[in-house]
Design a protein around this motif. Structure first.
Motif, PDB file in Angstrom:
ATOM      1  N   UNK A 297       0.811  -1.218   0.000  1.00  0.00           N
ATOM      2  CA  UNK A 297       0.000   0.000   0.000  1.00  0.00           C
ATOM      3  C   UNK A 297       0.846   1.270   0.000  1.00  0.00           C
ATOM      4  N   UNK A 298       1.990   1.251   0.638  1.00  0.00           N
ATOM      5  CA  UNK A 298       2.845   2.437   0.751  1.00  0.00           C
ATOM      6  C   UNK A 298       4.213   2.103   0.148  1.00  0.00           C
ATOM      7  N   UNK A 299       4.436   2.429  -1.118  1.00  0.00           N
ATOM      8  CA  UNK A 299       5.736   2.140  -1.736  1.00  0.00           C
ATOM      9  C   UNK A 299       6.833   3.021  -1.141  1.00  0.00           C
ATOM     10  N   UNK A 300       8.020   2.473  -1.068  1.00  0.00           N
ATOM     11  CA  UNK A 300       9.156   3.215  -0.515  1.00  0.00           C
ATOM     12  C   UNK A 300       9.538   4.413  -1.383  1.00  0.00           C
ATOM     13  N   UNK A 301       9.089   4.428  -2.621  1.00  0.00           N
ATOM     14  CA  UNK A 301       9.411   5.556  -3.508  1.00  0.00           C
ATOM     15  C   UNK A 301       8.794   6.863  -3.025  1.00  0.00           C
ATOM     16  N   UNK A 302       7.810   6.791  -2.093  1.00  0.00           N
ATOM     17  CA  UNK A 302       7.247   8.002  -1.515  1.00  0.00           C
ATOM     18  C   UNK A 302       8.308   8.819  -0.784  1.00  0.00           C
ATOM     19  N   UNK A 303       9.403   8.181  -0.382  1.00  0.00           N
ATOM     20  CA  UNK A 303      10.473   8.899   0.325  1.00  0.00           C
ATOM     21  C   UNK A 303      11.098   9.999  -0.529  1.00  0.00           C
TER      22      UNK A 303
ATOM     23  N   UNK B  57      16.962   2.411   2.797  1.00  0.00           N
ATOM     24  CA  UNK B  57      17.692   1.138   2.778  1.00  0.00           C
ATOM     25  C   UNK B  57      17.073   0.153   3.748  1.00  0.00           C
ATOM     26  N   UNK B  58      16.686   0.644   4.932  1.00  0.00           N
ATOM     27  CA  UNK B  58      16.051  -0.228   5.914  1.00  0.00           C
ATOM     28  C   UNK B  58      14.716  -0.764   5.398  1.00  0.00           C
ATOM     29  N   UNK B  59      13.903   0.131   4.804  1.00  0.00           N
ATOM     30  CA  UNK B  59      12.569  -0.277   4.364  1.00  0.00           C
ATOM     31  C   UNK B  59      12.628  -1.250   3.190  1.00  0.00           C
TER      32      UNK B  59
ATOM     33  N   UNK C 192      16.897   1.138  -6.219  1.00  0.00           N
ATOM     34  CA  UNK C 192      16.110   2.181  -5.565  1.00  0.00           C
ATOM     35  C   UNK C 192      16.977   2.989  -4.596  1.00  0.00           C
ATOM     36  N   UNK C 193      17.812   2.306  -3.819  1.00  0.00           N
ATOM     37  CA  UNK C 193      18.709   3.012  -2.907  1.00  0.00           C
ATOM     38  C   UNK C 193      19.656   3.925  -3.688  1.00  0.00           C
ATOM     39  N   UNK C 194      20.133   3.437  -4.839  1.00  0.00           N
ATOM     40  CA  UNK C 194      21.011   4.256  -5.681  1.00  0.00           C
ATOM     41  C   UNK C 194      20.288   5.493  -6.196  1.00  0.00           C
ATOM     42  N   UNK C 195      19.011   5.324  -6.570  1.00  0.00           N
ATOM     43  CA  UNK C 195      18.224   6.473  -7.029  1.00  0.00           C
ATOM     44  C   UNK C 195      18.089   7.512  -5.920  1.00  0.00           C
ATOM     45  N   UNK C 196      17.843   7.070  -4.683  1.00  0.00           N
ATOM     46  CA  UNK C 196      17.778   7.990  -3.548  1.00  0.00           C
ATOM     47  C   UNK C 196      19.071   8.786  -3.408  1.00  0.00           C
ATOM     48  N   UNK C 197      20.187   8.091  -3.535  1.00  0.00           N
ATOM     49  CA  UNK C 197      21.480   8.772  -3.420  1.00  0.00           C
ATOM     50  C   UNK C 197      21.682   9.790  -4.536  1.00  0.00           C
ATOM     51  N   UNK C 198      21.305   9.425  -5.767  1.00  0.00           N
ATOM     52  CA  UNK C 198      21.478  10.338  -6.901  1.00  0.00           C
ATOM     53  C   UNK C 198      20.601  11.576  -6.744  1.00  0.00           C
ATOM     54  N   UNK C 199      19.327  11.381  -6.377  1.00  0.00           N
ATOM     55  CA  UNK C 199      18.428  12.518  -6.168  1.00  0.00           C
ATOM     56  C   UNK C 199      18.966  13.418  -5.059  1.00  0.00           C
TER      57      UNK C 199
END
Length: 363
Positions: free
Chosen positions: A52-58, A86-88, A101-108
Motif C-alpha cells: 500500500x505504501x511504496x518506498x518511492x514516496x520517500x 535502505x532499511x525499508x 532504488x537506494x542508488x536512485x535515492x542517493x542520486x536525487x
C-alpha cells in the motif's frame, strides 16, 4: 448552500496550507523536523504495508527539502532518508531492483545537495535566491520606466535580451526636471545574464547622475564611475539625449554608441545624429561632442543599441539602413507600438536589443 460551504472549506484549507508554507520557508529548523518525521512515518508504513505504501514516496519529502532547507539540514535529511529507504527496502531481501532504488535515492539527494550548495554561497536557502533574482530583474525593469510626458509627446521603450533571458546588458534610465527630459540608453559589454549584474549596478548609478550633474557632464561623470570599478576589459556604450519639451530642441551625445536617428516628418527624410565619443571606461578624461537638432510636430527620435543594427554578417551602416526601412513602414500609424515591433523584427536574436522612440505627435 452546500456548494458554497464546500468552496469556503476548500479556501480555508488552501489558506492554511499557504500559511504553513510561508512559516516553513521562514523556519528552516521546523521544516527539517517535519520532513524528518514524514520520512520516518513513510519508512515504517512502507515496511509494514509494503503493497500500500511504496518506498518511492520517500523521494517526495526529499525534493521538498531541497526547496525549503538550508545546505547542512538538506545533507542530514538526505543521509537519514537514504538510511530509512535502505532499511525499508533491503530488509525484505537483497535484490538488484532494491539496490537500484537506494542508488536512485542517493542520486536525487546528490543533485539536490549540489543545487543547495550553489545557493548557500549567497547565504540564502530554498527559493529565496530565485526570489532575489526576480526582484533584481524587476528593479532593473522599473528603473527603465519613462516619466509621464505632457500632451503632444509620446515615448516608447522596448528591450529584448539575448537568448530569451530576462536579464539584459541593455538598459534605459530617464528623468524629467521641469520641461527638460533626459534619456540615456546604455549597452554594457557582454550579453544576457552575463552582463545583467553590471547593468543593474550601472543603472542605479547612472539613474542617480541624471538630473543631478549638468547635462554636458553626464557622460564624463559616468566614465569616472566605471573607471573606479576597476573592471578588466569591461566597458559601456551610451547615447544620451537632452530634450526641451517646450521647443523640441535636443542635444545628442554618444559614447561609442550607434548614432541616434531623426525622422523629419515635414520632408520624410531620415538623418543620423552622430556625436563621436569614446567608449566609457577605457580613457581617463575623454571629450564628448554634441549634435543638436529640433523635433517638430510629427518628428521622431530613435535611440537604439548595436544589437538592433549589427550582426556578425552585417556592419552597423547596413544595419542602420535596415532599421530605417522597418521604421519607415510604421510612419502611417504614427509609430504607435513601433518600439516592440522593431525589436521583434529588427533585433538580433544572439545579442541584447533595445530601442527608445521619442515622438512629437502632430496636432
Amino acid at each position: 448552500m452546500r456548494e458554497s460551504g464546500g468552496l469556503a472549506l476548500v479556501r480555508r484549507i488552501g489558506r492554511r496550507v499557504e500559511a504553513l508554507g510561508r512559516r516553513a520557508r521562514r523556519s528552516h529548523r521546523l521544516a527539517f523536523v517535519v520532513l524528518l518525521l514524514v520520512q520516518l512515518v513513510i519508512a515504517i508504513a512502507s515496511r509494514v504495508w509494503m503493497t500500500l505504501v511504496p518506498a518511492s514516496f520517500l523521494i517526495v519529502p526529499l525534493v521538498v527539502g531541497g526547496v525549503l532547507l538550508q545546505f547542512g539540514e538538506l545533507v542530514a535529511l538526505t543521509g537519514i532518508t537514504t538510511a530509512l529507504g535502505s532499511f525499508a527496502v533491503l530488509s525484505r531481501g537483497l535484490t538488484l531492483p532494491r539496490l537500484g532504488f537506494v542508488l536512485v535515492l542517493l542520486v536525487v539527494g546528490w543533485i539536490l545537495i549540489t543545487s543547495a550548495k550553489v545557493r548557500s554561497r549567497l547565504g540564502v536557502a530554498g527559493t529565496r535566491s530565485e526570489s532575489m533574482l526576480m526582484e533584481l530583474r524587476d528593479t532593473l525593469t522599473a528603473q527603465g520606466e519613462m516619466p509621464k510626458l505632457p500632451s503632444g509627446w509620446r515615448v516608447e521603450v522596448a528591450i529584448q535580451s539575448a537568448r530569451g533571458s530576462t536579464f539584459s546588458g541593455d538598459f534605459v534610465v530617464s528623468t524629467m526636471h521641469g520641461d527638460i527630459l533626459e534619456v540615456a540608453l546604455v549597452d554594457v559589454s557582454g550579453k544576457g545574464i552575463d552582463a545583467g549584474t553590471r547593468a543593474l549596478l550601472l543603472s542605479g548609478a547612472f539613474g542617480g547622475l541624471l538630473g543631478v550633474v549638468r547635462e554636458e557632464e553626464f557622460l564624463s561623470s559616468a566614465n569616472r564611475y566605471i573607471r573606479r570599478q576597476d573592471w578588466d576589459d569591461d566597458f559601456a556604450t551610451v547615447v544620451h539625449v537632452v530634450l526641451d519639451l517646450r521647443t523640441g530642441d535636443f542635444d545628442v551625445r554618444t559614447a561609442g554608441h550607434p548614432p541616434a536617428i531623426h525622422f523629419d516628418a515635414w520632408t520624410g527624410r531620415w538623418q543620423t545624429r552622430d556625436a563621436d565619443g569614446p567608449l566609457l571606461g577605457l580613457m581617463e578624461s575623454p571629450e564628448f561632442k554634441v549634435n543638436q537638432g529640433q523635433l517638430k510636430l510629427g518628428d521622431a527620435l530613435f535611440l537604439y543599441s548595436d544589437g538592433m543594427v549589427e550582426t556578425p554578417r552585417r556592419d552597423i551602416g547596413r544595419g542602420t539602413d535596415r532599421l530605417i526601412g522597418h521604421a519607415e513602414r510604421l510612419v502611417a500609424q504614427g509609430f504607435l507600438g513601433a518600439a516592440a515591433h522593431l525589436v521583434a523584427s529588427a533585433g538580433g536574436p544572439g545579442d541584447d536589443s533595445a530601442i527608445v522612440i521619442i515622438h512629437r505627435t502632430p496636432a
